[in-house]
Design a protein around this motif. Structure first.
Motif: not given
Length: 453
Positions: A12-18, A20-24, A221-233, A451-453
Protein backbone atom coordinates in the motif's frame (compact mmCIF):
# COMPACT_ATOMS: atom_id res chain seq x y z
CA UNK A 1 -9.31 3.68 -10.40
CA UNK A 2 -11.26 0.62 -9.32
CA UNK A 3 -10.42 -0.25 -5.70
CA UNK A 4 -10.71 -3.91 -6.63
CA UNK A 5 -7.55 -3.44 -8.66
CA UNK A 6 -5.69 -1.58 -5.93
CA UNK A 7 -2.33 -2.87 -4.74
CA UNK A 8 -2.47 -5.38 -1.87
CA UNK A 9 -2.15 -4.09 1.67
CA UNK A 10 1.49 -5.16 1.95
CA UNK A 11 2.33 -2.84 -0.95
CA UNK A 12 0.00 0.00 0.00
CA UNK A 13 1.07 3.61 -0.49
CA UNK A 14 3.12 4.90 2.41
CA UNK A 15 1.56 7.31 4.88
CA UNK A 16 3.64 10.07 6.41
CA UNK A 17 3.68 10.95 10.11
CA UNK A 18 2.73 7.45 11.23
CA UNK A 19 1.90 7.14 14.91
CA UNK A 20 3.34 4.01 16.49
CA UNK A 21 0.77 1.29 16.99
CA UNK A 22 -1.94 2.99 14.90
CA UNK A 23 -4.77 0.46 15.00
CA UNK A 24 -8.16 0.61 13.30
CA UNK A 25 -11.01 -1.60 14.49
CA UNK A 26 -14.25 -2.19 12.64
CA UNK A 27 -16.50 -3.80 15.26
CA UNK A 28 -19.46 -4.86 13.18
CA UNK A 29 -22.88 -6.30 13.83
CA UNK A 30 -21.97 -9.47 11.93
CA UNK A 31 -18.22 -9.34 11.26
CA UNK A 32 -15.29 -7.43 12.74
CA UNK A 33 -11.79 -6.72 11.44
CA UNK A 34 -8.59 -5.12 12.74
CA UNK A 35 -5.80 -3.33 10.87
CA UNK A 36 -2.45 -1.80 11.86
CA UNK A 37 -0.63 1.05 10.13
CA UNK A 38 3.05 0.19 10.48
CA UNK A 39 5.90 2.70 10.86
CA UNK A 40 6.67 2.27 7.15
CA UNK A 41 3.12 3.30 6.26
CA UNK A 42 2.00 -0.15 5.16
CA UNK A 43 -1.28 -1.59 6.40
CA UNK A 44 -1.55 -5.07 7.91
CA UNK A 45 -4.84 -6.83 8.51
CA UNK A 46 -5.25 -9.34 11.31
CA UNK A 47 -6.03 -12.80 9.99
CA UNK A 48 -8.07 -15.35 11.91
CA UNK A 49 -8.46 -19.10 11.61
CA UNK A 50 -11.66 -21.02 10.96
CA UNK A 51 -11.46 -24.79 10.51
CA UNK A 52 -7.76 -24.40 9.71
CA UNK A 53 -8.31 -21.78 7.01
CA UNK A 54 -7.07 -18.18 7.33
CA UNK A 55 -9.87 -15.60 7.05
CA UNK A 56 -9.69 -11.77 7.14
CA UNK A 57 -12.68 -11.11 9.40
CA UNK A 58 -13.89 -12.18 12.84
CA UNK A 59 -17.51 -13.17 13.43
CA UNK A 60 -18.96 -10.86 16.09
CA UNK A 61 -20.42 -13.69 18.13
CA UNK A 62 -20.08 -15.05 21.64
CA UNK A 63 -20.67 -18.67 22.58
CA UNK A 64 -21.11 -19.75 26.19
CA UNK A 65 -21.37 -23.33 27.35
CA UNK A 66 -21.23 -25.26 30.60
CA UNK A 67 -18.57 -27.93 30.95
CA UNK A 68 -18.57 -30.55 33.71
CA UNK A 69 -15.34 -30.65 35.71
CA UNK A 70 -13.70 -33.74 37.26
CA UNK A 71 -15.48 -32.96 40.53
CA UNK A 72 -18.85 -33.03 38.78
CA UNK A 73 -19.36 -29.28 39.03
CA UNK A 74 -20.29 -27.28 35.93
CA UNK A 75 -18.18 -24.34 34.85
CA UNK A 76 -19.04 -21.81 32.16
CA UNK A 77 -16.63 -21.38 29.27
CA UNK A 78 -16.82 -18.62 26.69
CA UNK A 79 -15.53 -18.41 23.11
CA UNK A 80 -15.71 -15.66 20.51
CA UNK A 81 -15.39 -15.26 16.76
CA UNK A 82 -14.47 -18.27 14.60
CA UNK A 83 -13.63 -20.28 17.72
CA UNK A 84 -17.15 -19.66 19.01
CA UNK A 85 -18.65 -20.99 15.77
CA UNK A 86 -16.41 -24.07 15.87
CA UNK A 87 -17.33 -24.93 19.47
CA UNK A 88 -21.01 -24.27 18.78
CA UNK A 89 -21.08 -26.53 15.73
CA UNK A 90 -19.14 -29.31 17.46
CA UNK A 91 -21.14 -29.29 20.71
CA UNK A 92 -23.62 -32.15 21.15
CA UNK A 93 -25.50 -30.20 23.81
CA UNK A 94 -25.70 -26.61 22.60
CA UNK A 95 -24.90 -23.70 24.87
CA UNK A 96 -25.81 -20.07 24.14
CA UNK A 97 -24.73 -18.48 20.88
CA UNK A 98 -25.19 -14.71 21.08
CA UNK A 99 -25.07 -12.64 17.90
CA UNK A 100 -25.56 -9.02 16.76
CA UNK A 101 -24.80 -7.49 20.17
CA UNK A 102 -24.02 -4.18 18.48
CA UNK A 103 -27.71 -3.94 17.57
CA UNK A 104 -28.60 -3.59 21.28
CA UNK A 105 -26.30 -0.68 22.13
CA UNK A 106 -28.87 2.08 21.53
CA UNK A 107 -31.54 0.37 23.67
CA UNK A 108 -31.96 1.79 27.17
CA UNK A 109 -34.34 -1.00 28.13
CA UNK A 110 -32.16 -3.99 27.18
CA UNK A 111 -29.38 -3.81 29.74
CA UNK A 112 -28.33 -7.45 29.74
CA UNK A 113 -29.40 -11.08 29.82
CA UNK A 114 -29.21 -14.06 32.17
CA UNK A 115 -26.97 -16.94 31.12
CA UNK A 116 -26.62 -20.09 33.22
CA UNK A 117 -28.08 -18.31 36.23
CA UNK A 118 -25.82 -15.27 36.05
CA UNK A 119 -26.78 -11.80 34.85
CA UNK A 120 -24.51 -10.32 32.18
CA UNK A 121 -24.60 -6.67 31.06
CA UNK A 122 -24.55 -6.01 27.31
CA UNK A 123 -21.31 -4.03 27.73
CA UNK A 124 -19.71 -7.03 29.45
CA UNK A 125 -20.64 -9.35 26.57
CA UNK A 126 -19.40 -6.87 23.96
CA UNK A 127 -16.16 -6.41 25.92
CA UNK A 128 -15.58 -10.17 25.83
CA UNK A 129 -15.58 -10.12 22.03
CA UNK A 130 -13.43 -6.99 21.80
CA UNK A 131 -10.91 -8.37 24.30
CA UNK A 132 -10.31 -11.39 22.06
CA UNK A 133 -10.01 -9.14 19.00
CA UNK A 134 -7.31 -7.19 20.83
CA UNK A 135 -5.54 -10.39 21.91
CA UNK A 136 -5.45 -11.73 18.34
CA UNK A 137 -4.05 -8.41 17.11
CA UNK A 138 -1.37 -8.34 19.82
CA UNK A 139 -0.28 -11.89 19.01
CA UNK A 140 -0.04 -11.21 15.28
CA UNK A 141 1.55 -7.77 15.49
CA UNK A 142 3.83 -8.63 18.42
CA UNK A 143 3.02 -5.51 20.39
CA UNK A 144 0.70 -4.33 23.13
CA UNK A 145 -2.43 -2.58 21.90
CA UNK A 146 -4.15 -0.10 24.17
CA UNK A 147 -5.29 2.62 21.72
CA UNK A 148 -7.44 2.39 18.59
CA UNK A 149 -9.57 4.28 16.14
CA UNK A 150 -12.93 2.55 16.18
CA UNK A 151 -15.69 2.69 13.62
CA UNK A 152 -19.25 3.62 14.48
CA UNK A 153 -22.33 3.81 12.26
CA UNK A 154 -23.87 7.14 11.37
CA UNK A 155 -27.10 5.85 12.90
CA UNK A 156 -27.15 2.85 15.26
CA UNK A 157 -29.82 0.18 14.94
CA UNK A 158 -32.86 1.24 16.97
CA UNK A 159 -31.68 4.85 17.41
CA UNK A 160 -34.41 7.42 16.86
CA UNK A 161 -32.37 10.56 17.60
CA UNK A 162 -28.86 11.86 18.16
CA UNK A 163 -29.16 11.23 21.90
CA UNK A 164 -29.74 7.52 21.20
CA UNK A 165 -26.60 7.42 19.05
CA UNK A 166 -24.59 9.18 21.76
CA UNK A 167 -25.86 6.63 24.29
CA UNK A 168 -24.77 3.77 22.03
CA UNK A 169 -21.31 5.30 21.53
CA UNK A 170 -20.96 5.70 25.30
CA UNK A 171 -21.77 2.02 25.84
CA UNK A 172 -19.38 1.01 23.07
CA UNK A 173 -16.62 3.12 24.64
CA UNK A 174 -17.27 1.49 28.03
CA UNK A 175 -16.98 -1.92 26.36
CA UNK A 176 -13.60 -1.06 24.84
CA UNK A 177 -12.30 0.25 28.16
CA UNK A 178 -13.51 -2.91 29.89
CA UNK A 179 -11.65 -4.92 27.22
CA UNK A 180 -8.32 -3.38 28.21
CA UNK A 181 -8.12 -0.32 25.98
CA UNK A 182 -6.93 2.90 27.60
CA UNK A 183 -8.45 5.20 24.99
CA UNK A 184 -10.41 5.00 21.74
CA UNK A 185 -11.21 7.57 19.06
CA UNK A 186 -14.45 7.07 17.14
CA UNK A 187 -14.83 7.67 13.42
CA UNK A 188 -17.84 7.19 11.16
CA UNK A 189 -17.61 3.81 9.43
CA UNK A 190 -18.25 5.14 5.91
CA UNK A 191 -15.35 7.56 6.43
CA UNK A 192 -13.13 4.59 7.20
CA UNK A 193 -14.06 3.14 3.80
CA UNK A 194 -13.41 6.56 2.26
CA UNK A 195 -9.85 6.70 3.61
CA UNK A 196 -9.22 3.20 2.23
CA UNK A 197 -10.39 4.28 -1.23
CA UNK A 198 -8.45 7.54 -0.95
CA UNK A 199 -5.18 5.62 -0.51
CA UNK A 200 -5.50 4.39 -4.13
CA UNK A 201 -5.93 7.86 -5.69
CA UNK A 202 -3.42 10.08 -7.44
CA UNK A 203 -5.93 12.93 -7.79
CA UNK A 204 -8.69 14.57 -5.74
CA UNK A 205 -12.33 13.48 -6.00
CA UNK A 206 -15.74 14.22 -4.53
CA UNK A 207 -17.03 10.80 -3.50
CA UNK A 208 -20.12 9.20 -2.06
CA UNK A 209 -19.47 6.27 0.26
CA UNK A 210 -22.12 3.59 0.86
CA UNK A 211 -21.27 1.26 3.74
CA UNK A 212 -23.69 -1.67 4.07
CA UNK A 213 -23.17 -3.58 7.29
CA UNK A 214 -25.24 -6.22 9.01
CA UNK A 215 -27.33 -3.73 10.96
CA UNK A 216 -26.92 -0.32 9.32
CA UNK A 217 -26.54 1.34 5.94
CA UNK A 218 -24.44 4.51 6.17
CA UNK A 219 -23.57 7.17 3.63
CA UNK A 220 -21.01 9.97 3.55
CA UNK A 221 -20.26 12.62 0.96
CA UNK A 222 -16.72 14.04 1.11
CA UNK A 223 -13.69 15.27 -0.76
CA UNK A 224 -10.67 12.97 -0.74
CA UNK A 225 -7.32 12.70 -2.45
CA UNK A 226 -3.62 13.60 -2.17
CA UNK A 227 -4.33 17.31 -2.47
CA UNK A 228 -6.71 17.17 0.49
CA UNK A 229 -4.10 15.31 2.54
CA UNK A 230 -1.32 17.69 1.52
CA UNK A 231 -3.17 20.77 2.67
CA UNK A 232 -4.64 19.08 5.72
CA UNK A 233 -8.17 17.72 5.97
CA UNK A 234 -10.74 20.36 6.92
CA UNK A 235 -14.18 19.96 8.45
CA UNK A 236 -15.61 21.44 5.24
CA UNK A 237 -14.25 18.47 3.25
CA UNK A 238 -17.02 16.35 4.77
CA UNK A 239 -20.19 17.57 3.12
CA UNK A 240 -22.59 15.27 4.96
CA UNK A 241 -23.41 12.00 6.70
CA UNK A 242 -26.63 10.04 6.91
CA UNK A 243 -27.71 6.51 7.71
CA UNK A 244 -30.56 4.14 8.34
CA UNK A 245 -30.76 1.28 10.84
CA UNK A 246 -31.24 -1.53 8.31
CA UNK A 247 -29.03 -3.51 5.95
CA UNK A 248 -28.07 -7.16 5.55
CA UNK A 249 -29.89 -8.38 8.67
CA UNK A 250 -33.10 -6.70 7.49
CA UNK A 251 -32.83 -8.37 4.07
CA UNK A 252 -32.25 -11.72 5.78
CA UNK A 253 -35.29 -11.16 8.00
CA UNK A 254 -37.47 -10.64 4.91
CA UNK A 255 -36.28 -13.97 3.51
CA UNK A 256 -37.08 -15.72 6.78
CA UNK A 257 -40.49 -14.06 7.04
CA UNK A 258 -41.58 -14.68 3.45
CA UNK A 259 -39.78 -17.92 2.62
CA UNK A 260 -38.72 -19.85 5.72
CA UNK A 261 -41.35 -19.12 8.37
CA UNK A 262 -44.28 -20.37 6.23
CA UNK A 263 -42.43 -23.67 5.82
CA UNK A 264 -42.16 -23.80 9.63
CA UNK A 265 -45.86 -23.21 10.19
CA UNK A 266 -46.29 -19.42 10.42
CA UNK A 267 -49.42 -19.66 8.25
CA UNK A 268 -50.59 -22.97 9.73
CA UNK A 269 -53.80 -23.36 11.68
CA UNK A 270 -54.97 -25.54 14.57
CA UNK A 271 -58.27 -26.65 16.06
CA UNK A 272 -59.13 -25.22 19.47
CA UNK A 273 -62.59 -25.67 21.02
CA UNK A 274 -64.23 -26.15 17.60
CA UNK A 275 -62.48 -23.05 16.27
CA UNK A 276 -59.70 -22.71 13.73
CA UNK A 277 -56.92 -20.49 15.06
CA UNK A 278 -53.26 -19.83 14.20
CA UNK A 279 -51.24 -22.82 15.35
CA UNK A 280 -48.30 -20.87 16.80
CA UNK A 281 -48.20 -17.31 18.22
CA UNK A 282 -46.78 -14.79 15.76
CA UNK A 283 -44.20 -13.50 18.25
CA UNK A 284 -42.26 -16.75 18.02
CA UNK A 285 -41.75 -16.24 14.29
CA UNK A 286 -40.90 -12.57 14.86
CA UNK A 287 -38.07 -13.72 17.11
CA UNK A 288 -37.06 -16.34 14.56
CA UNK A 289 -36.41 -13.52 12.08
CA UNK A 290 -33.89 -11.90 14.40
CA UNK A 291 -30.74 -13.98 14.56
CA UNK A 292 -29.62 -12.65 17.90
CA UNK A 293 -32.96 -13.68 19.47
CA UNK A 294 -33.10 -17.24 18.14
CA UNK A 295 -31.25 -18.71 21.14
CA UNK A 296 -33.67 -16.96 23.47
CA UNK A 297 -36.52 -19.19 22.20
CA UNK A 298 -35.04 -22.26 23.89
CA UNK A 299 -37.17 -21.97 27.02
CA UNK A 300 -39.60 -24.31 28.74
CA UNK A 301 -42.43 -21.88 28.02
CA UNK A 302 -41.80 -21.99 24.25
CA UNK A 303 -41.41 -25.78 24.33
CA UNK A 304 -44.82 -26.18 26.00
CA UNK A 305 -46.44 -23.81 23.50
CA UNK A 306 -45.04 -25.80 20.59
CA UNK A 307 -45.97 -29.18 22.08
CA UNK A 308 -49.56 -28.00 22.39
CA UNK A 309 -49.50 -26.54 18.87
CA UNK A 310 -48.14 -29.79 17.43
CA UNK A 311 -50.96 -31.79 19.02
CA UNK A 312 -53.65 -29.52 17.54
CA UNK A 313 -52.07 -28.43 14.25
CA UNK A 314 -53.57 -29.19 10.85
CA UNK A 315 -49.98 -29.33 9.50
CA UNK A 316 -48.08 -30.94 12.39
CA UNK A 317 -45.03 -31.69 10.23
CA UNK A 318 -44.33 -27.95 9.92
CA UNK A 319 -44.56 -27.43 13.67
CA UNK A 320 -42.22 -30.41 14.16
CA UNK A 321 -39.69 -28.74 11.86
CA UNK A 322 -39.96 -25.50 13.85
CA UNK A 323 -39.41 -27.43 17.08
CA UNK A 324 -36.31 -29.06 15.59
CA UNK A 325 -34.87 -25.69 14.58
CA UNK A 326 -35.41 -24.23 18.05
CA UNK A 327 -34.43 -27.30 20.10
CA UNK A 328 -31.33 -27.81 17.97
CA UNK A 329 -30.46 -24.10 18.22
CA UNK A 330 -29.93 -24.09 14.46
CA UNK A 331 -29.71 -20.33 14.09
CA UNK A 332 -26.22 -20.41 12.61
CA UNK A 333 -27.09 -23.08 10.05
CA UNK A 334 -30.31 -21.29 9.11
CA UNK A 335 -28.39 -18.02 8.78
CA UNK A 336 -25.85 -19.66 6.48
CA UNK A 337 -28.63 -21.06 4.29
CA UNK A 338 -30.28 -17.62 4.03
CA UNK A 339 -26.91 -16.03 3.21
CA UNK A 340 -26.32 -18.60 0.51
CA UNK A 341 -29.64 -18.07 -1.25
CA UNK A 342 -29.14 -14.29 -1.06
CA UNK A 343 -25.70 -14.74 -2.63
CA UNK A 344 -27.12 -16.94 -5.38
CA UNK A 345 -29.87 -14.40 -6.13
CA UNK A 346 -27.17 -11.74 -6.54
CA UNK A 347 -25.74 -13.83 -9.40
CA UNK A 348 -28.87 -15.44 -10.89
CA UNK A 349 -32.49 -14.60 -11.54
CA UNK A 350 -33.65 -17.61 -9.55
CA UNK A 351 -32.31 -19.94 -6.88
CA UNK A 352 -33.37 -22.62 -4.43
CA UNK A 353 -33.33 -22.16 -0.68
CA UNK A 354 -31.87 -25.33 0.84
CA UNK A 355 -31.75 -26.15 4.53
CA UNK A 356 -31.35 -29.65 5.86
CA UNK A 357 -30.34 -30.88 9.30
CA UNK A 358 -30.27 -34.54 10.20
CA UNK A 359 -28.97 -34.07 13.71
CA UNK A 360 -30.23 -35.70 16.92
CA UNK A 361 -33.62 -33.98 16.94
CA UNK A 362 -37.10 -35.36 17.12
CA UNK A 363 -37.43 -34.79 13.38
CA UNK A 364 -35.25 -33.87 10.44
CA UNK A 365 -35.60 -30.43 8.88
CA UNK A 366 -35.44 -30.65 5.09
CA UNK A 367 -36.45 -27.50 3.24
CA UNK A 368 -36.04 -26.99 -0.51
CA UNK A 369 -37.92 -23.91 -1.70
CA UNK A 370 -37.53 -22.17 -5.09
CA UNK A 371 -37.30 -18.37 -5.09
CA UNK A 372 -36.75 -15.71 -7.75
CA UNK A 373 -34.77 -12.49 -7.59
CA UNK A 374 -37.97 -10.61 -8.43
CA UNK A 375 -39.71 -12.07 -5.36
CA UNK A 376 -36.75 -11.15 -3.14
CA UNK A 377 -36.72 -7.59 -4.48
CA UNK A 378 -40.45 -7.28 -3.78
CA UNK A 379 -39.84 -8.42 -0.19
CA UNK A 380 -37.14 -5.80 0.41
CA UNK A 381 -38.85 -3.00 -1.55
CA UNK A 382 -39.61 -1.01 1.61
CA UNK A 383 -35.98 -1.30 2.75
CA UNK A 384 -34.72 -0.24 -0.66
CA UNK A 385 -37.01 2.81 -0.54
CA UNK A 386 -35.50 3.80 2.82
CA UNK A 387 -32.00 3.52 1.38
CA UNK A 388 -33.00 5.58 -1.67
CA UNK A 389 -34.47 8.26 0.58
CA UNK A 390 -31.22 8.39 2.58
CA UNK A 391 -29.10 8.87 -0.53
CA UNK A 392 -31.39 11.52 -2.04
CA UNK A 393 -31.63 13.38 1.28
CA UNK A 394 -27.85 13.44 1.63
CA UNK A 395 -27.46 15.00 -1.80
CA UNK A 396 -30.24 17.51 -1.18
CA UNK A 397 -29.02 18.63 2.24
CA UNK A 398 -25.42 18.86 1.01
CA UNK A 399 -26.44 20.89 -2.03
CA UNK A 400 -24.66 18.48 -4.37
CA UNK A 401 -26.08 17.10 -7.60
CA UNK A 402 -25.50 13.53 -8.74
CA UNK A 403 -23.50 14.90 -11.70
CA UNK A 404 -20.98 16.53 -9.35
CA UNK A 405 -20.06 13.24 -7.64
CA UNK A 406 -16.90 11.78 -9.18
CA UNK A 407 -17.15 8.30 -7.68
CA UNK A 408 -19.47 6.11 -5.62
CA UNK A 409 -17.60 3.59 -3.45
CA UNK A 410 -19.76 0.75 -2.12
CA UNK A 411 -18.62 -1.60 0.62
CA UNK A 412 -20.18 -4.28 2.82
CA UNK A 413 -21.87 -7.55 1.90
CA UNK A 414 -25.23 -6.10 0.85
CA UNK A 415 -23.53 -3.87 -1.72
CA UNK A 416 -23.53 -6.96 -3.96
CA UNK A 417 -27.35 -7.10 -4.07
CA UNK A 418 -28.32 -6.02 -7.63
CA UNK A 419 -31.30 -3.97 -6.44
CA UNK A 420 -29.00 -2.02 -4.09
CA UNK A 421 -26.51 -1.33 -6.87
CA UNK A 422 -29.31 -0.14 -9.15
CA UNK A 423 -30.10 2.64 -6.69
CA UNK A 424 -26.67 4.11 -7.40
CA UNK A 425 -26.43 3.15 -11.06
CA UNK A 426 -29.69 4.98 -11.83
CA UNK A 427 -28.38 8.18 -10.19
CA UNK A 428 -24.68 8.15 -10.96
CA UNK A 429 -24.16 5.65 -13.79
CA UNK A 430 -22.43 2.29 -13.57
CA UNK A 431 -19.09 3.74 -14.72
CA UNK A 432 -18.74 5.74 -11.49
CA UNK A 433 -19.43 2.84 -9.11
CA UNK A 434 -16.43 1.27 -7.38
CA UNK A 435 -16.06 -1.50 -4.82
CA UNK A 436 -13.60 -3.92 -3.31
CA UNK A 437 -12.39 -5.45 -0.04
CA UNK A 438 -16.02 -5.33 1.09
CA UNK A 439 -15.39 -6.85 4.53
CA UNK A 440 -12.10 -5.15 5.48
CA UNK A 441 -11.98 -1.73 3.78
CA UNK A 442 -13.42 0.05 6.84
CA UNK A 443 -10.74 -1.33 9.21
CA UNK A 444 -8.07 -0.56 6.60
CA UNK A 445 -9.17 3.06 6.39
CA UNK A 446 -9.58 3.39 10.16
CA UNK A 447 -5.94 2.34 10.59
CA UNK A 448 -4.91 5.06 8.11
CA UNK A 449 -6.97 7.52 10.14
CA UNK A 450 -5.47 6.29 13.42
CA UNK A 451 -2.01 7.00 12.02
CA UNK A 452 -2.88 10.68 11.67
CA UNK A 453 -4.64 11.33 14.99
Amino acid sequence: MDFRAAKPASHAPKVSHIRKGAVGIDFGTTNSSVALAGPDGQIQLVSFSFRGEAIPSFRSVLYLEQVKTASGMKRAHGYTGPQAIEHYLDAEEKGRLIQSLKSHLSSRTLTGTEIFGRRHRVEELVARIISDLRRHAEEQFGQEIRFATVGRPVRFVGADCEEDDDFAVSRLRDSFLAAGFEDVQFEMEPLGAAYAYESTLDHDELILIGDFGGGTSDFSLLRVGPGINRHGRQASDLLGNTGVGLAGDAFDARIVHKLVSPALGSNSEARSLNKILPAVPAWIYANLERWHYLSFLRTNNVREILKSAYARALEPEKIAALMAVIDGDLGYQLHQAVQQVKFELSRSEQAEFRFRDGGPHSSTVDLRIPVTRREFEEWIAEDLASIEHCVDSLLAVSGVSAQQVDCVFLTGGSSFVPAVRRIFASRFGTDRIRGGNEFTSVAYGLALRAAKF
